[in-house]
Design a protein around this motif. Sequence first.
Motif, PDB file in Angstrom:
ATOM      1  N   MET A 116       0.850  -1.174   0.000  1.00  0.00           N
ATOM      2  CA  MET A 116       0.000   0.000   0.000  1.00  0.00           C
ATOM      3  C   MET A 116       0.892   1.232   0.000  1.00  0.00           C
ATOM      4  N   VAL A 117       0.627   2.155  -0.892  1.00  0.00           N
ATOM      5  CA  VAL A 117       1.355   3.403  -0.949  1.00  0.00           C
ATOM      6  C   VAL A 117       0.735   4.357   0.063  1.00  0.00           C
ATOM      7  N   ALA A 118       1.541   5.112   0.758  1.00  0.00           N
ATOM      8  CA  ALA A 118       1.067   5.952   1.851  1.00  0.00           C
ATOM      9  C   ALA A 118       0.532   7.302   1.387  1.00  0.00           C
ATOM     10  N   THR A 119      -0.016   7.387   0.189  1.00  0.00           N
ATOM     11  CA  THR A 119      -0.566   8.624  -0.305  1.00  0.00           C
ATOM     12  C   THR A 119      -2.061   8.462  -0.548  1.00  0.00           C
ATOM     13  N   PRO A 120      -2.882   8.749   0.455  1.00  0.00           N
ATOM     14  CA  PRO A 120      -4.323   8.582   0.274  1.00  0.00           C
ATOM     15  C   PRO A 120      -4.920   9.723  -0.547  1.00  0.00           C
ATOM     16  N   ASN A 121      -6.036   9.454  -1.169  1.00  0.00           N
ATOM     17  CA  ASN A 121      -6.827  10.484  -1.812  1.00  0.00           C
ATOM     18  C   ASN A 121      -7.425  11.332  -0.688  1.00  0.00           C
ATOM     19  N   SER A 122      -7.560  12.631  -0.876  1.00  0.00           N
ATOM     20  CA  SER A 122      -7.941  13.510   0.232  1.00  0.00           C
ATOM     21  C   SER A 122      -9.423  13.509   0.586  1.00  0.00           C
ATOM     22  N   SER A 123     -10.288  12.986  -0.265  1.00  0.00           N
ATOM     23  CA  SER A 123     -11.708  13.025   0.054  1.00  0.00           C
ATOM     24  C   SER A 123     -12.255  11.614   0.258  1.00  0.00           C
ATOM     25  N   TYR A 124     -13.319  11.534   1.056  1.00  0.00           N
ATOM     26  CA  TYR A 124     -13.946  10.253   1.363  1.00  0.00           C
ATOM     27  C   TYR A 124     -14.561   9.644   0.107  1.00  0.00           C
ATOM     28  N   ILE A 125     -14.355   8.345  -0.064  1.00  0.00           N
ATOM     29  CA  ILE A 125     -14.952   7.592  -1.159  1.00  0.00           C
ATOM     30  C   ILE A 125     -15.751   6.453  -0.538  1.00  0.00           C
ATOM     31  N   SER A 126     -16.976   6.277  -0.988  1.00  0.00           N
ATOM     32  CA  SER A 126     -17.814   5.210  -0.439  1.00  0.00           C
ATOM     33  C   SER A 126     -17.305   3.855  -0.912  1.00  0.00           C
ATOM     34  N   PRO A 127     -17.575   2.790  -0.147  1.00  0.00           N
ATOM     35  CA  PRO A 127     -17.173   1.451  -0.591  1.00  0.00           C
ATOM     36  C   PRO A 127     -17.771   1.095  -1.960  1.00  0.00           C
ATOM     37  N   GLU A 128     -18.993   1.516  -2.194  1.00  0.00           N
ATOM     38  CA  GLU A 128     -19.646   1.220  -3.470  1.00  0.00           C
ATOM     39  C   GLU A 128     -18.926   1.901  -4.637  1.00  0.00           C
ATOM     40  N   ASP A 129     -18.549   3.177  -4.449  1.00  0.00           N
ATOM     41  CA  ASP A 129     -17.810   3.888  -5.495  1.00  0.00           C
ATOM     42  C   ASP A 129     -16.423   3.282  -5.695  1.00  0.00           C
ATOM     43  N   TYR A 130     -15.789   2.873  -4.598  1.00  0.00           N
ATOM     44  CA  TYR A 130     -14.484   2.214  -4.708  1.00  0.00           C
ATOM     45  C   TYR A 130     -14.588   0.948  -5.553  1.00  0.00           C
ATOM     46  N   LEU A 131     -15.553   0.081  -5.230  1.00  0.00           N
ATOM     47  CA  LEU A 131     -15.698  -1.181  -5.964  1.00  0.00           C
ATOM     48  C   LEU A 131     -16.017  -0.931  -7.437  1.00  0.00           C
ATOM     49  N   LYS A 132     -16.856   0.045  -7.700  1.00  0.00           N
ATOM     50  CA  LYS A 132     -17.191   0.367  -9.093  1.00  0.00           C
ATOM     51  C   LYS A 132     -15.950   0.859  -9.836  1.00  0.00           C
ATOM     52  N   GLY A 133     -15.170   1.698  -9.199  1.00  0.00           N
ATOM     53  CA  GLY A 133     -13.942   2.206  -9.810  1.00  0.00           C
ATOM     54  C   GLY A 133     -12.916   1.123 -10.072  1.00  0.00           C
ATOM     55  N   GLU A 134     -12.825   0.151  -9.174  1.00  0.00           N
ATOM     56  CA  GLU A 134     -11.852  -0.937  -9.339  1.00  0.00           C
ATOM     57  C   GLU A 134     -12.169  -1.810 -10.543  1.00  0.00           C
ATOM     58  N   GLU A 135     -13.441  -1.876 -10.922  1.00  0.00           N
ATOM     59  CA  GLU A 135     -13.830  -2.699 -12.068  1.00  0.00           C
ATOM     60  C   GLU A 135     -13.179  -2.233 -13.359  1.00  0.00           C
ATOM     61  N   THR A 136     -12.903  -0.940 -13.489  1.00  0.00           N
ATOM     62  CA  THR A 136     -12.360  -0.396 -14.729  1.00  0.00           C
ATOM     63  C   THR A 136     -10.973   0.220 -14.576  1.00  0.00           C
ATOM     64  N   SER A 137     -10.450   0.264 -13.381  1.00  0.00           N
ATOM     65  CA  SER A 137      -9.155   0.904 -13.150  1.00  0.00           C
ATOM     66  C   SER A 137      -8.013   0.072 -13.746  1.00  0.00           C
ATOM     67  N   PRO A 138      -7.055   0.723 -14.410  1.00  0.00           N
ATOM     68  CA  PRO A 138      -5.901  -0.007 -14.937  1.00  0.00           C
ATOM     69  C   PRO A 138      -4.910  -0.403 -13.844  1.00  0.00           C
ATOM     70  N   ILE A 139      -5.017   0.208 -12.670  1.00  0.00           N
ATOM     71  CA  ILE A 139      -4.176  -0.181 -11.530  1.00  0.00           C
ATOM     72  C   ILE A 139      -5.063  -0.548 -10.354  1.00  0.00           C
ATOM     73  N   LYS A 140      -4.510  -1.360  -9.441  1.00  0.00           N
ATOM     74  CA  LYS A 140      -5.275  -1.773  -8.261  1.00  0.00           C
ATOM     75  C   LYS A 140      -5.108  -0.743  -7.148  1.00  0.00           C
ATOM     76  N   HIS A 141      -6.162  -0.649  -6.338  1.00  0.00           N
ATOM     77  CA  HIS A 141      -6.156   0.230  -5.174  1.00  0.00           C
ATOM     78  C   HIS A 141      -6.668  -0.549  -3.973  1.00  0.00           C
ATOM     79  N   GLU A 142      -6.106  -0.277  -2.821  1.00  0.00           N
ATOM     80  CA  GLU A 142      -6.664  -0.811  -1.588  1.00  0.00           C
ATOM     81  C   GLU A 142      -7.515   0.291  -0.966  1.00  0.00           C
ATOM     82  N   TYR A 143      -8.462  -0.116  -0.130  1.00  0.00           N
ATOM     83  CA  TYR A 143      -9.445   0.810   0.426  1.00  0.00           C
ATOM     84  C   TYR A 143      -9.452   0.651   1.940  1.00  0.00           C
ATOM     85  N   ARG A 144      -9.277   1.768   2.621  1.00  0.00           N
ATOM     86  CA  ARG A 144      -9.250   1.727   4.084  1.00  0.00           C
ATOM     87  C   ARG A 144     -10.069   2.891   4.620  1.00  0.00           C
ATOM     88  N   GLN A 145     -11.285   2.566   5.065  1.00  0.00           N
ATOM     89  CA  GLN A 145     -12.158   3.512   5.758  1.00  0.00           C
ATOM     90  C   GLN A 145     -12.344   4.825   4.999  1.00  0.00           C
TER      91      GLN A 145
END
Length: 190
Positions: free
Chosen positions: A1-30
């Motif tokens: 996990m890279v220690a550079t989080p996105n600055s705004s809150y993302i819902s789990p649903e939006d995260y999962l939807k984004g991962e479906e089409t993202s060319p890179i993987k992301h982990e999600y923490r709260q």
Amino acid sequence: MVATPNSSYISPEDYLKGEETSPIKHEYRQGQVYAMAGASNTHVIISGNVFAMLRNHLRGSGCQAYISDTKAHIESINVYYYPDVIVSCDQRDRAFNNFLRYPCLIVEVLSPTTEAFDRGDKFADYRQMESLQEYVLISQTRLNVECFRRNPESQWVLYPYGKEDIIHLASVDFRCAVADFYEDVTFESL
């Protein structure tokens, strides 16, 4: 996990939807999303070796091994991680398409940039999964495997394995030489 989080809150649903089409993987923490760095060839070989042996061992058992693209979902604390290898024997996990909630075994191959996190906060998060029985950390710089196993009192006990040892993963009753995890890996300490 890279220690550079996105600055705004993302819902789990939006995260999962984004991962479906993202060319890179992301982990999600709260609510925070973290881009994952690419793995070294050594990391990939070790992960592949572990997966291949577990996959073969688990055939016909009702358990299933998954490699790197299947997320572990820790629902109680709103977290999604991509373990290197994850095993579930729980039929409830068959209902999910791209994550597991009830794994019995998680394996992480340590990288210089993620080792502290894998040993610390990530392990603390994984311990929230009641189904998890073993957490395995594999060095990619020397023949060394650490298996943390939950005992009947729900305490995590370390079982270290070195170069000449036979590792036992009790959660899936698997045994092999530690050296088998490192097949086709070359580094100076071999």
